[in-house]
Motif scaffolding. Structure first.
Motif, PDB file in Angstrom:
ATOM      1  N   PRO A  19       0.829  -1.216   0.000  1.00  0.00           N
ATOM      2  CA  PRO A  19       0.000   0.000   0.000  1.00  0.00           C
ATOM      3  C   PRO A  19       0.856   1.255   0.000  1.00  0.00           C
ATOM      4  O   PRO A  19       1.990   1.258   0.479  1.00  0.00           O
ATOM      5  CB  PRO A  19      -0.792  -0.115   1.309  1.00  0.00           C
ATOM      6  CG  PRO A  19       0.048  -0.981   2.185  1.00  0.00           C
ATOM      7  CD  PRO A  19       0.750  -1.944   1.276  1.00  0.00           C
ATOM      8  N   VAL A  20       0.296   2.348  -0.558  1.00  0.00           N
ATOM      9  CA  VAL A  20       1.005   3.618  -0.683  1.00  0.00           C
ATOM     10  C   VAL A  20       0.417   4.613   0.311  1.00  0.00           C
ATOM     11  O   VAL A  20      -0.812   4.743   0.424  1.00  0.00           O
ATOM     12  CB  VAL A  20       0.906   4.170  -2.122  1.00  0.00           C
ATOM     13  CG1 VAL A  20       1.598   5.529  -2.216  1.00  0.00           C
ATOM     14  CG2 VAL A  20       1.528   3.186  -3.111  1.00  0.00           C
ATOM     15  N   ARG A  21       1.304   5.305   1.046  1.00  0.00           N
ATOM     16  CA  ARG A  21       0.884   6.326   2.000  1.00  0.00           C
ATOM     17  C   ARG A  21       1.557   7.646   1.617  1.00  0.00           C
ATOM     18  O   ARG A  21       2.769   7.682   1.388  1.00  0.00           O
ATOM     19  CB  ARG A  21       1.289   5.944   3.425  1.00  0.00           C
ATOM     20  CG  ARG A  21       0.747   4.592   3.879  1.00  0.00           C
ATOM     21  CD  ARG A  21      -0.724   4.684   4.257  1.00  0.00           C
ATOM     22  NE  ARG A  21      -1.201   3.436   4.819  1.00  0.00           N
ATOM     23  CZ  ARG A  21      -1.813   2.484   4.137  1.00  0.00           C
ATOM     24  NH1 ARG A  21      -2.046   2.665   2.833  1.00  0.00           N
ATOM     25  NH2 ARG A  21      -2.215   1.370   4.711  1.00  0.00           N
ATOM     26  N   LEU A  22       0.757   8.717   1.528  1.00  0.00           N
ATOM     27  CA  LEU A  22       1.289  10.032   1.192  1.00  0.00           C
ATOM     28  C   LEU A  22       1.735  10.757   2.455  1.00  0.00           C
ATOM     29  O   LEU A  22       1.063  10.693   3.494  1.00  0.00           O
ATOM     30  CB  LEU A  22       0.250  10.857   0.454  1.00  0.00           C
ATOM     31  CG  LEU A  22      -0.158  10.351  -0.937  1.00  0.00           C
ATOM     32  CD1 LEU A  22      -1.180  11.278  -1.561  1.00  0.00           C
ATOM     33  CD2 LEU A  22       1.071  10.226  -1.841  1.00  0.00           C
ATOM     34  N   LEU A  23       2.875  11.460   2.357  1.00  0.00           N
ATOM     35  CA  LEU A  23       3.429  12.193   3.481  1.00  0.00           C
ATOM     36  C   LEU A  23       3.337  13.693   3.246  1.00  0.00           C
ATOM     37  O   LEU A  23       3.310  14.152   2.104  1.00  0.00           O
ATOM     38  CB  LEU A  23       4.905  11.824   3.677  1.00  0.00           C
ATOM     39  CG  LEU A  23       5.232  10.366   3.999  1.00  0.00           C
ATOM     40  CD1 LEU A  23       6.738  10.179   4.034  1.00  0.00           C
ATOM     41  CD2 LEU A  23       4.610   9.944   5.319  1.00  0.00           C
ATOM     42  N   ARG A  24       3.306  14.435   4.336  1.00  0.00           N
ATOM     43  CA  ARG A  24       3.412  15.890   4.268  1.00  0.00           C
ATOM     44  C   ARG A  24       4.018  16.377   5.582  1.00  0.00           C
ATOM     45  O   ARG A  24       4.136  15.618   6.551  1.00  0.00           O
ATOM     46  CB  ARG A  24       2.050  16.533   4.050  1.00  0.00           C
ATOM     47  CG  ARG A  24       1.035  16.233   5.125  1.00  0.00           C
ATOM     48  CD  ARG A  24      -0.283  16.890   4.803  1.00  0.00           C
ATOM     49  NE  ARG A  24      -1.276  16.635   5.840  1.00  0.00           N
ATOM     50  CZ  ARG A  24      -2.519  17.116   5.829  1.00  0.00           C
ATOM     51  NH1 ARG A  24      -2.910  17.879   4.807  1.00  0.00           N
ATOM     52  NH2 ARG A  24      -3.354  16.849   6.804  1.00  0.00           N
ATOM     53  N   ALA A  25       4.395  17.642   5.594  1.00  0.00           N
ATOM     54  CA  ALA A  25       5.055  18.201   6.769  1.00  0.00           C
ATOM     55  C   ALA A  25       4.191  18.050   8.012  1.00  0.00           C
ATOM     56  O   ALA A  25       2.956  18.158   7.950  1.00  0.00           O
ATOM     57  CB  ALA A  25       5.397  19.666   6.530  1.00  0.00           C
ATOM     58  N   GLU A  26       4.858  17.780   9.132  1.00  0.00           N
ATOM     59  CA  GLU A  26       4.288  17.598  10.465  1.00  0.00           C
ATOM     60  C   GLU A  26       3.639  16.225  10.664  1.00  0.00           C
ATOM     61  O   GLU A  26       3.096  15.960  11.739  1.00  0.00           O
ATOM     62  CB  GLU A  26       3.272  18.703  10.811  1.00  0.00           C
ATOM     63  CG  GLU A  26       3.812  20.116  10.661  1.00  0.00           C
ATOM     64  CD  GLU A  26       5.103  20.326  11.443  1.00  0.00           C
ATOM     65  OE1 GLU A  26       5.284  19.693  12.502  1.00  0.00           O
ATOM     66  OE2 GLU A  26       5.939  21.117  10.966  1.00  0.00           O
ATOM     67  N   ASP A  27       3.667  15.367   9.648  1.00  0.00           N
ATOM     68  CA  ASP A  27       3.209  13.992   9.873  1.00  0.00           C
ATOM     69  C   ASP A  27       4.159  13.300  10.836  1.00  0.00           C
ATOM     70  O   ASP A  27       5.373  13.514  10.816  1.00  0.00           O
ATOM     71  CB  ASP A  27       3.176  13.221   8.556  1.00  0.00           C
ATOM     72  CG  ASP A  27       1.941  13.532   7.728  1.00  0.00           C
ATOM     73  OD1 ASP A  27       1.042  14.206   8.258  1.00  0.00           O
ATOM     74  OD2 ASP A  27       1.891  13.104   6.563  1.00  0.00           O
ATOM     75  N   ARG A  28       3.592  12.449  11.674  1.00  0.00           N
ATOM     76  CA  ARG A  28       4.389  11.630  12.582  1.00  0.00           C
ATOM     77  C   ARG A  28       4.185  10.163  12.224  1.00  0.00           C
ATOM     78  O   ARG A  28       3.043   9.711  12.054  1.00  0.00           O
ATOM     79  CB  ARG A  28       3.992  11.882  14.042  1.00  0.00           C
ATOM     80  CG  ARG A  28       4.310  13.302  14.500  1.00  0.00           C
ATOM     81  CD  ARG A  28       3.940  13.520  15.962  1.00  0.00           C
ATOM     82  NE  ARG A  28       4.249  14.878  16.385  1.00  0.00           N
ATOM     83  CZ  ARG A  28       5.429  15.244  16.895  1.00  0.00           C
ATOM     84  NH1 ARG A  28       6.394  14.340  17.041  1.00  0.00           N
ATOM     85  NH2 ARG A  28       5.633  16.489  17.256  1.00  0.00           N
ATOM     86  N   LEU A  29       5.281   9.451  12.129  1.00  0.00           N
ATOM     87  CA  LEU A  29       5.230   8.028  11.812  1.00  0.00           C
ATOM     88  C   LEU A  29       5.257   7.242  13.111  1.00  0.00           C
ATOM     89  O   LEU A  29       6.222   7.325  13.892  1.00  0.00           O
ATOM     90  CB  LEU A  29       6.417   7.634  10.922  1.00  0.00           C
ATOM     91  CG  LEU A  29       6.598   8.459   9.644  1.00  0.00           C
ATOM     92  CD1 LEU A  29       7.751   7.898   8.823  1.00  0.00           C
ATOM     93  CD2 LEU A  29       5.327   8.470   8.822  1.00  0.00           C
ATOM     94  N   LEU A  30       4.192   6.477  13.349  1.00  0.00           N
ATOM     95  CA  LEU A  30       4.076   5.714  14.593  1.00  0.00           C
ATOM     96  C   LEU A  30       4.763   4.363  14.421  1.00  0.00           C
ATOM     97  O   LEU A  30       4.131   3.342  14.153  1.00  0.00           O
ATOM     98  CB  LEU A  30       2.608   5.545  14.959  1.00  0.00           C
ATOM     99  CG  LEU A  30       1.803   6.844  15.085  1.00  0.00           C
ATOM    100  CD1 LEU A  30       0.348   6.550  15.408  1.00  0.00           C
ATOM    101  CD2 LEU A  30       2.430   7.747  16.142  1.00  0.00           C
TER     102      LEU A  30
END
Length: 837
Positions: A684-695
């Protein structure tokens, strides 16, 4: 196959028992002692003098004990003397160099020299890799040859030298042959040690072959033949013979199968593509591509049978088989696997005319002893280890069959009984075939998994079923070569059988590699588990006459295997966070391992070849005991940051693909192919952007700092995903190729000192600005790039407080942060750069 079973049963009968003669294999103890000396010298390296003095004292004491009639003491001293001789032989091969050895003049930084010497082997061409995922202009054919050195001319004048050097010539070297005396102008250097965890040690590989230096030549015209054919007359003759065999195969085999035909019959795998190699490995049929005991045994058996049909005596047949096997070994360029197999056949066949048919254990020990005397480094060669393990499995299987009570012959009472008995005989043959393959797997599979990180259950199903076809294909291939040498007009008939059988074999191999459950890549078993496994296996073999004890050992072995699989699938958590900047040339690959066992990969690409980046990541992942990547983050759409990802998706389970939306530009062919590979792998593909936190882990904060919302920048580099990792008060910043407007946007954020900074854009001038140095104030700056990076300029930008390391020089750089916040930075190739803070 039937003759093999008969031979194994005969060996088992020779081992004795209640009604047989005592089993005697004196060579076995000598071979084991000699190997023990080799292992001791490799691990302890006590020195040449100690081995020689020890051998002289032990042999002298052995002679006195023998004269005194103390047989047990004499036997112990004899074996101890063999240990000392093994250590001395290995030390002379591995550690002793003359004062004029060419390797003494080779340094890590290559220098331009002119070398004079003899070509010790026939040059062979290594084709350009059409599957490489780097720029096409960087790919070219190369010619590889070994030169036995005589004189070296450099800045200090001309001097006599000894030793061997591996020469790599850009292009096709067609005007020189084995035995020619040549002058070569090129760059002399020393092969570097591995730069990444778990990486193939090319320097050690060359050292096992007797070469410790490399010479890179930029053009075939830089190789000048001084005198033709001064030495190696036998090798020159066999080289001409081999060229005729190559021409026969090129004329009679379909082009798409020619590379496989050359590998099967002549051991030349240079022309094989990576896809074909991978298919053979994944289908469990890789052993067919390395000429070994299987090929030599089939050839010797076929020729033995032909000689007997012609009515030749035992002595003439043995001499003919020995001559054929030795000739075939030379025709196959005397590669180590075929030499080992040839020695085994020669030792086995030499005693037959004088009725000295010893046990297979003794024959195996003599062959091993001959191999180790010739090249003691073969003790540490995985091919040699697997071949001897396979033969040991066959011996044990034969002993097991011999102790089983013979089946009572069935009485034919009705006409259908004869057909039933015939079917039962065939069933027993297939059953024993699978039992033999199972025994070989029992002995070799853990070692294969440990060394190659691959298990291929498909091979268990296909090897016995295909064995008759393999025998027919090899016989037809050998007949094709023989006809091509003697009477080329007759080569067409066996060639048609060979080519057709090869097509069927390749179809089965490709289908086996596509079987989803047929193979599995992953971390190999740890050393402690291998030690326990082979210890239990030795207990089973030694206790073959005690059924109850053997069953108990088998149960313990099964439980041990289950425990090993559990440890592989559920790796234990660790008390530290580890971030490894891998050395992939001009590219990027950063592997993050979290305390809870999860992994995150930041980029996987290399400008030279994306597959190299993928292989480096795989080796590091498996070396660390990790079986999957939970998240693959691609910083931006430059090929040197993602072209290894597609290869990773084929071998390593990936949990999700993390990207910025700028990486959705499918108008770029390479990006489109990457997404197709991810879709085929079900990632699966996940889009990122500023201030995202990866758990990923509760104890580690992973935050995206860039790109900011509002749309992508015009340049790919400006859209690089910047990742901040913080744990126990320490911060690591990964920047990709960030520069220009993207770098300006990042510097608008409040400044915060980081402990480890990835130098943006591989240490480029425009990306590493004084403003960035002041904003980040890093203690460590890591450059993921090649040797063109100006490290002195970077040191001046970041100041004396920062330590700058480049993966091109230091190899992989590992950053460890424990729960107390202690930071340790270690450079793989530069231990002096390791530091703790």
């Amino acid at each position: 196959m039937r003759s093999l079973f008969i031979r194994i049963r005969q060996h088992a009968k020779n081992r004795g028992g209640a009604a047989g003669r005592p089993w005697r294999a004196p060579a076995l103890g000598v071979a084991v002692a000699f190997a023990a000396g080799i292992a001791l010298d490799r691990s302890l390296n006590p020195g040449w003098t100690m081995w020689l003095v020890g051998a002289a004292l032990l042999w002298g004491c052995w002679f006195l004990a023998l004269r005194a009639g103390t047989d047990r003491a004499a036997a112990i001293l004899l074996l101890a003397g063999c240990v000392a001789m093994g250590g001395a032989r290995h030390h002379s091969f591995w550690s002793v160099r003359s004062a004029s050895d060419v390797a003494r003049y080779a340094a890590a930084e290559p220098r331009l020299v002119r070398l004079t010497g003899l070509l010790a082997a026939e040059p062979w061409i290594k084709p350009a890799d059409a599957e490489a995922t780097g720029p096409g202009g960087l790919q070219c054919d190369r010619t590889i040859v070994v030169v036995r050195c005589q004189r070296l001319a450099g800045d200090d004048g001309e001097i006599p030298v000894e030793g061997q050097v591996r020469v790599s010539v850009t292009g096709h070297l067609l005007h020189a042959r084995v035995g020619d005396r040549v002058e070569v102008g090129g760059w002399l250097g020393r092969p570097p040690p591995p730069g990444n965890p778990g990486e193939f040690d090319f320097a050690e590989h060359l050292r096992k072959q007797g070469a410790r230096a490399t010479l890179f030549v930029e053009n075939p015209d830089a190789v000048r033949v001084v005198a033709a054919g001064e030495a190696f007359a036998v090798r020159r003759w066999f080289a001409r013979l081999r060229a005729r065999c190559d021409a026969t195969l090129a004329r009679t085999v379909a082009p798409q199968r020619l590379a496989v035909a050359e590998a099967l019959l002549l051991g030349d795998r240079a022309g094989m593509t990576g896809d074909i190699r991978r298919a053979f490995a994944e289908s469990g049929m890789m052993h067919l591509l390395a000429i070994s005991g299987l090929h030599v045994g089939i050839l010797a058996g076929f020729f033995w049978f032909g000689c007997r049909l012609l009515g030749l005596s035992d002595r003439a047949t043995s001499a003919a088989v020995i001559g054929l096997v030795v000739g075939y070994a030379l025709l196959a360029d005397a590669r180590p696997p075929v030499v080992r197999a040839a020695i085994f056949v020669v030792v086995a066949a030499a005693g037959r005319p004088w009725f000295r048919q010893g046990t297979m254990s003794n024959t195996l020990a003599l062959a091993a002893l001959a191999v180790l005397v010739w090249n003691p480094a073969d003790l540490f060669d995985v091919g040699a280890q697997l071949s001897f393990l396979a033969v040991a499995a066959m011996l044990w299987c034969g002993a097991w069959w011999s102790e089983s009570p013979p089946a009572e012959p069935a009485q034919a009472t009705v006409p259908g009984d004869e057909r039933w008995r015939r079917a039962m005989r065939w069933g027993r043959r297939f059953g024993r075939g699978y039992a033999l393959v199972g025994a070989i797997w029992l002995f070799t599979l853990p070692w294969v998994a440990a060394r190659f990180n691959l298990m291929s259950p498909a091979g268990f199903l296909t090897n016995v079923v295909l064995m008759p076809a393999i025998v027919i294909v090899l016989w037809a291939g050998y007949a094709t070569l023989f006809a091509g040498l003697v009477l080329p007009e007759l080569a067409g008939l066996p060639a048609a059988v060979f080519d057709g059988g090869l097509a069927v074999l390749l179809a089965v191999v490709e289908e086996g590699s596509r079987w989803e459950l047929g193979h599995r890549y992953g971390p190999g078993p740890p050393g402690w588990w291998l030690l326990g496994y082979y210890g239990l296996l030795a207990g089973i073999v030694a206790g073959r006459d005690r059924t109850a004890g053997m069953l108990r050992a088998g149960a313990v072995l099964g439980a041990w295997t289950i425990a090993g699989l559990a440890a592989a699938f559920w790796p234990a958590p660790r008390d530290e966070f580890r971030c490894t900047f891998l050395s992939v040339g001009h590219g990027c690959a950063v592997l993050m391992e979290f305390p809870n066992g999860r992994t995150l990969l930041y980029d996987a690409g290399s400008l030279q070849d994306g597959r190299r980046a993928a292989q480096v990541v795989q080796a590091a992942l498996w070396r660390s005991g990790r079986a999957r990547i939970d998240g693959l983050l691609v910083s931006h759409a430059d090929i040197d940051h993602f072209n290894g990802g597609a290869h990773l998706l084929q071998r390593v389970p990936v949990g999700s693909l993390l990207i910025d939306r700028s990486f959705l530009d499918l108008a770029q062919p390479a990006v489109a192919r990457f997404h197709q590979g991810a879709e085929a792998a079900g990632v699966p593909v996940r889009l990122l952007r500023a201030e995202d936190r990866l758990l990923v882990d509760e104890s580690v904060a992973v935050r995206v700092l860039h790109p900011r919302p509002g749309g992508p920048f015009a340049e790919d580099n400006a859209n690089s995903v910047v990742l901040e990792i913080e744990t126990a008060g320490r911060r690591i910043l990964l920047t990709g190729d960030l520069e220009g407007a993207g770098l300006d946007a990042l510097l608008e954020r409040p400044s915060a000192a980081v402990d480890v900074l990835m130098s943006p854009h591989h240490g480029g001038t425009k990306a590493n600005t004084p403003a960035l140095a002041a904003w980040a104030a890093p203690r460590w700056v890591i450059v993921s790039g090649d040797r063109r990076v100006a490290l002195d300029r970077l040191r001046s930008v970041y100041g004396a407080e920062a330590t700058v390391l480049s993966t091109a020089h230091a190899g992989a750089v590992v950053c460890r942060i424990d729960r107390d916040g202690n930071l340790e930075v270690h450079a793989t190739r530069a231990p002096s750069d390791a530091a703790k803070q």
